[in-house]
Design a protein around this motif. Structure first.
Motif, PDB file in Angstrom:
ATOM      1  N   GLN A   1       0.861  -1.100   0.059  1.00 22.72           N
ATOM      2  CA  GLN A   1       0.043   0.100   0.153  1.00 22.72           C
ATOM      3  C   GLN A   1       0.825   1.188   0.058  1.00 22.72           C
ATOM      4  OE1 GLN A   1      -2.785   0.176   3.056  1.00 22.72           O
ATOM      5  NE2 GLN A   1      -3.618   2.361   2.649  1.00 22.72           N
ATOM      6  N   LEU A   2       0.550   2.256  -0.785  1.00 21.93           N
ATOM      7  CA  LEU A   2       1.327   3.359  -0.915  1.00 21.93           C
ATOM      8  C   LEU A   2       0.181   4.721  -0.803  1.00 21.93           C
ATOM      9  CD1 LEU A   2       3.849   5.328  -1.741  1.00 21.93           C
ATOM     10  CD2 LEU A   2       3.266   4.923  -3.964  1.00 21.93           C
ATOM     11  N   GLU A   3       0.561   5.744   0.003  1.00 22.49           N
ATOM     12  CA  GLU A   3      -0.416   6.867   0.116  1.00 22.49           C
ATOM     13  C   GLU A   3       0.511   8.077   0.413  1.00 22.49           C
ATOM     14  OE1 GLU A   3      -3.694   6.486   0.264  1.00 22.49           O
ATOM     15  OE2 GLU A   3      -3.787   4.157   0.384  1.00 22.49           O
ATOM     16  N   PHE A   4      -0.180   8.999   0.167  1.00 25.40           N
ATOM     17  CA  PHE A   4       0.659  10.400   0.304  1.00 25.40           C
ATOM     18  C   PHE A   4      -0.014  10.868   1.829  1.00 25.40           C
ATOM     19  CE2 PHE A   4       0.855  15.149   0.199  1.00 25.40           C
ATOM     20  CZ  PHE A   4       2.043  15.124  -0.535  1.00 25.40           C
ATOM     21  N   GLY A   5       1.132  11.395   2.531  1.00 29.10           N
ATOM     22  CA  GLY A   5       0.985  11.771   3.902  1.00 29.10           C
ATOM     23  C   GLY A   5       1.845  11.276   5.001  1.00 29.10           C
ATOM     24  N   ASN A   6       1.354  11.172   6.059  1.00 23.91           N
ATOM     25  CA  ASN A   6       2.274  10.569   7.188  1.00 23.91           C
ATOM     26  C   ASN A   6       1.488   9.157   7.399  1.00 23.91           C
ATOM     27  OD1 ASN A   6       2.563   9.771   9.934  1.00 23.91           O
ATOM     28  ND2 ASN A   6       3.189  11.878  10.200  1.00 23.91           N
ATOM     29  N   PRO A   7       2.260   8.059   7.578  1.00 25.62           N
ATOM     30  CA  PRO A   7       1.880   6.794   7.625  1.00 25.62           C
ATOM     31  C   PRO A   7       0.979   6.705   8.912  1.00 25.62           C
ATOM     32  CG  PRO A   7       4.326   6.829   8.022  1.00 25.62           C
ATOM     33  CD  PRO A   7       3.801   8.368   7.482  1.00 25.62           C
ATOM     34  N   MET A   8       1.406   7.540  10.143  1.00 24.39           N
ATOM     35  CA  MET A   8       0.479   7.434  11.246  1.00 24.39           C
ATOM     36  C   MET A   8      -0.680   8.018  11.129  1.00 24.39           C
ATOM     37  SD  MET A   8       3.532   8.295  14.252  1.00 24.39           S
ATOM     38  CE  MET A   8       3.764   9.867  13.427  1.00 24.39           C
ATOM     39  N   ALA A   9      -1.408   8.542  10.031  1.00 26.42           N
ATOM     40  CA  ALA A   9      -2.561   8.910   9.748  1.00 26.42           C
ATOM     41  C   ALA A   9      -3.359   7.770   9.246  1.00 26.42           C
ATOM     42  CB  ALA A   9      -2.714  10.211   8.771  1.00 26.42           C
ATOM     43  N   TYR A  10      -2.635   6.739   8.982  1.00 30.89           N
ATOM     44  CA  TYR A  10      -3.523   5.566   8.746  1.00 30.89           C
ATOM     45  C   TYR A  10      -3.454   4.466   9.552  1.00 30.89           C
ATOM     46  CZ  TYR A  10      -2.884   8.144   4.174  1.00 30.89           C
ATOM     47  OH  TYR A  10      -2.967   8.805   3.245  1.00 30.89           O
ATOM     48  N   GLU A  11      -4.571   3.302   9.305  1.00 27.93           N
ATOM     49  CA  GLU A  11      -4.516   2.270  10.174  1.00 27.93           C
ATOM     50  C   GLU A  11      -3.489   1.448  10.378  1.00 27.93           C
ATOM     51  OE1 GLU A  11      -7.167   1.776  12.553  1.00 27.93           O
ATOM     52  OE2 GLU A  11      -7.845   3.685  11.906  1.00 27.93           O
ATOM     53  N   VAL A  12      -2.315   1.464  11.119  1.00 27.20           N
ATOM     54  CA  VAL A  12      -1.326   0.886  11.226  1.00 27.20           C
ATOM     55  C   VAL A  12      -1.180   0.452  12.667  1.00 27.20           C
ATOM     56  CG1 VAL A  12      -0.148   1.794   9.401  1.00 27.20           C
ATOM     57  CG2 VAL A  12       0.410   2.791  11.615  1.00 27.20           C
ATOM     58  N   ASP A  13      -0.587  -0.700  13.059  1.00 29.13           N
ATOM     59  CA  ASP A  13      -0.238  -1.002  14.550  1.00 29.13           C
ATOM     60  C   ASP A  13       1.044  -0.789  14.902  1.00 29.13           C
ATOM     61  OD1 ASP A  13      -0.223  -3.320  12.824  1.00 29.13           O
ATOM     62  OD2 ASP A  13      -0.243  -4.565  14.638  1.00 29.13           O
ATOM     63  N   ALA A  14       1.869  -0.426  13.984  1.00 32.58           N
ATOM     64  CA  ALA A  14       3.506  -0.211  14.195  1.00 32.58           C
ATOM     65  C   ALA A  14       3.797   0.844  13.139  1.00 32.58           C
ATOM     66  CB  ALA A  14       4.196  -1.425  14.311  1.00 32.58           C
ATOM     67  N   VAL A  15       4.796   1.327  13.494  1.00 35.81           N
ATOM     68  CA  VAL A  15       5.701   2.482  12.498  1.00 35.81           C
ATOM     69  C   VAL A  15       7.094   2.514  12.694  1.00 35.81           C
ATOM     70  CG1 VAL A  15       5.468   4.138  14.158  1.00 35.81           C
ATOM     71  CG2 VAL A  15       5.301   4.813  11.689  1.00 35.81           C
ATOM     72  N   VAL A  16       7.753   2.630  11.475  1.00 37.02           N
ATOM     73  CA  VAL A  16       9.176   2.707  11.397  1.00 37.02           C
ATOM     74  C   VAL A  16       9.793   3.992  11.880  1.00 37.02           C
ATOM     75  CG1 VAL A  16      11.319   2.052  10.157  1.00 37.02           C
ATOM     76  CG2 VAL A  16       9.078   0.667   9.842  1.00 37.02           C
TER      77      VAL A  16
ATOM     78  N   THR B   1       7.584   5.794   6.446  1.00 39.29           N
ATOM     79  CA  THR B   1       7.894   6.577   5.368  1.00 39.29           C
ATOM     80  C   THR B   1       9.144   6.231   4.526  1.00 39.29           C
ATOM     81  OG1 THR B   1       8.192   9.049   5.168  1.00 39.29           O
ATOM     82  CG2 THR B   1       9.426   8.109   6.828  1.00 39.29           C
ATOM     83  N   SER B   2       9.517   6.984   3.580  1.00 44.22           N
ATOM     84  CA  SER B   2      10.724   6.728   2.795  1.00 44.22           C
ATOM     85  C   SER B   2      11.836   7.004   3.679  1.00 44.22           C
ATOM     86  CB  SER B   2      10.819   7.683   1.671  1.00 44.22           C
ATOM     87  OG  SER B   2      10.976   9.077   2.210  1.00 44.22           O
ATOM     88  N   LEU B   3      12.899   5.972   3.447  1.00 44.55           N
ATOM     89  CA  LEU B   3      14.006   5.902   4.191  1.00 44.55           C
ATOM     90  C   LEU B   3      15.153   6.483   3.752  1.00 44.55           C
ATOM     91  CD1 LEU B   3      13.690   2.243   5.215  1.00 44.55           C
ATOM     92  CD2 LEU B   3      13.117   4.236   6.639  1.00 44.55           C
ATOM     93  N   GLY B   4      15.839   7.500   3.986  1.00 49.25           N
ATOM     94  CA  GLY B   4      16.958   8.018   3.541  1.00 49.25           C
ATOM     95  C   GLY B   4      16.817   9.250   2.714  1.00 49.25           C
ATOM     96  N   THR B   5      15.660   9.598   2.101  1.00 47.06           N
ATOM     97  CA  THR B   5      15.376  10.592   1.275  1.00 47.06           C
ATOM     98  C   THR B   5      15.304  12.030   2.026  1.00 47.06           C
ATOM     99  OG1 THR B   5      12.883  10.164   1.449  1.00 47.06           O
ATOM    100  CG2 THR B   5      14.188   9.028  -0.296  1.00 47.06           C
ATOM    101  N   GLY B   6      15.234  12.010   3.356  1.00 49.73           N
ATOM    102  CA  GLY B   6      14.884  13.446   3.977  1.00 49.73           C
ATOM    103  C   GLY B   6      16.432  13.987   4.475  1.00 49.73           C
ATOM    104  N   ALA B   7      16.721  13.743   5.858  1.00 52.68           N
ATOM    105  CA  ALA B   7      17.858  13.988   6.247  1.00 52.68           C
ATOM    106  C   ALA B   7      19.338  13.546   5.597  1.00 52.68           C
ATOM    107  CB  ALA B   7      17.961  13.717   8.012  1.00 52.68           C
ATOM    108  N   ARG B   8      18.950  12.522   5.015  1.00 53.28           N
ATOM    109  CA  ARG B   8      20.186  11.621   4.459  1.00 53.28           C
ATOM    110  C   ARG B   8      20.392  12.525   2.998  1.00 53.28           C
ATOM    111  NH1 ARG B   8      22.965   6.751   6.305  1.00 53.28           N
ATOM    112  NH2 ARG B   8      23.900   7.436   4.509  1.00 53.28           N
ATOM    113  N   GLY B   9      19.448  12.829   2.465  1.00 56.46           N
ATOM    114  CA  GLY B   9      19.735  13.656   1.274  1.00 56.46           C
ATOM    115  C   GLY B   9      20.167  12.622  -0.034  1.00 56.46           C
ATOM    116  N   LEU B  10      19.627  11.536   0.451  1.00 58.43           N
ATOM    117  CA  LEU B  10      20.096  10.360  -0.877  1.00 58.43           C
ATOM    118  C   LEU B  10      19.376  10.666  -2.202  1.00 58.43           C
ATOM    119  CD1 LEU B  10      20.722   7.231   1.160  1.00 58.43           C
ATOM    120  CD2 LEU B  10      22.469   8.767   0.366  1.00 58.43           C
TER     121      LEU B  10
END
Length: 167
Positions: A24-39, A137-146
């Motif tokens: 599943q792919l969505e635009f936004g924050n993963p915590m705004a969706y029905e999840v029971d764990a977050v990375v 969320t995406s990994l490494g595309t924010g602070a890492r700037g990859l």
């Protein structure tokens, strides 16, 4: 187990969409969706003070970081490419998967291929803990700037291989 990747950066979201992932792919924050764990892509000490981690702290509370840091200390540390699960005190998002993408010294090193290991470890540890739906969320595309496209394909491959094996 299901995986949801959500990101609020339009460029990152589009990159995921272009690769047509089988989760599943969505635009936004993963915590705004029905999840029971977050990375959490916190650093190797579990410090969660910027980017998506700051959002995690706002939603799950400071105890999420406290529990992550304590668990990391108790196991003698965590490396990039490893993941652990800690409890939260949130009603719906009861688990936090800590999967660092950066060292505590801010070392970035190398290309984006390590994101495969981070995504694989996060999903694999969640599967082992019987998580029903894992948000990230995406990994490494924010602070890492990859590079976004390189990073996204490594993340998709890591998620896929952890979910289905090397089919």
């Amino acid at each position: 187990m299901e995986v949801l990747v959500a990101d609020n950066d339009k460029r990152v979201f589009q990159a995921f969409k272009d690769y047509e992932p089988d989760f599943q792919l969505e635009f936004g924050n993963p915590m705004a969706y029905e999840v029971d764990a977050v990375v959490s892509p916190a650093n190797t000490l579990g410090i969660m003070n910027g980017g998506f981690d700051a959002s995690i702290r706002r939603v799950l509370g400071a105890w999420a970081e406290v529990n992550a840091r304590k668990a990391i200390d108790e196991r003698g540390g965590i490396k990039i490419g490893e993941a652990i699960i800690v409890n939260t005190y949130h009603k719906k998002i009861t688990k936090l998967v800590v999967a660092p993408t950066i060292s505590h010294r801010g070392e970035m090193g190398g290309d984006s291929s390590f994101i495969y290991d981070v995504a694989y470890a996060a999903v694999n540890v969640a599967k082992g803990a019987n998580i029903k739906k894992l948000g990230m969320t995406s990994l490494g595309t924010g602070a890492r700037g990859l590079d976004i496209y390189d990073t996204v394909i490594h993340q998709i491959e890591g998620i896929h291989d952890a979910l289905y094996g090397n089919e």
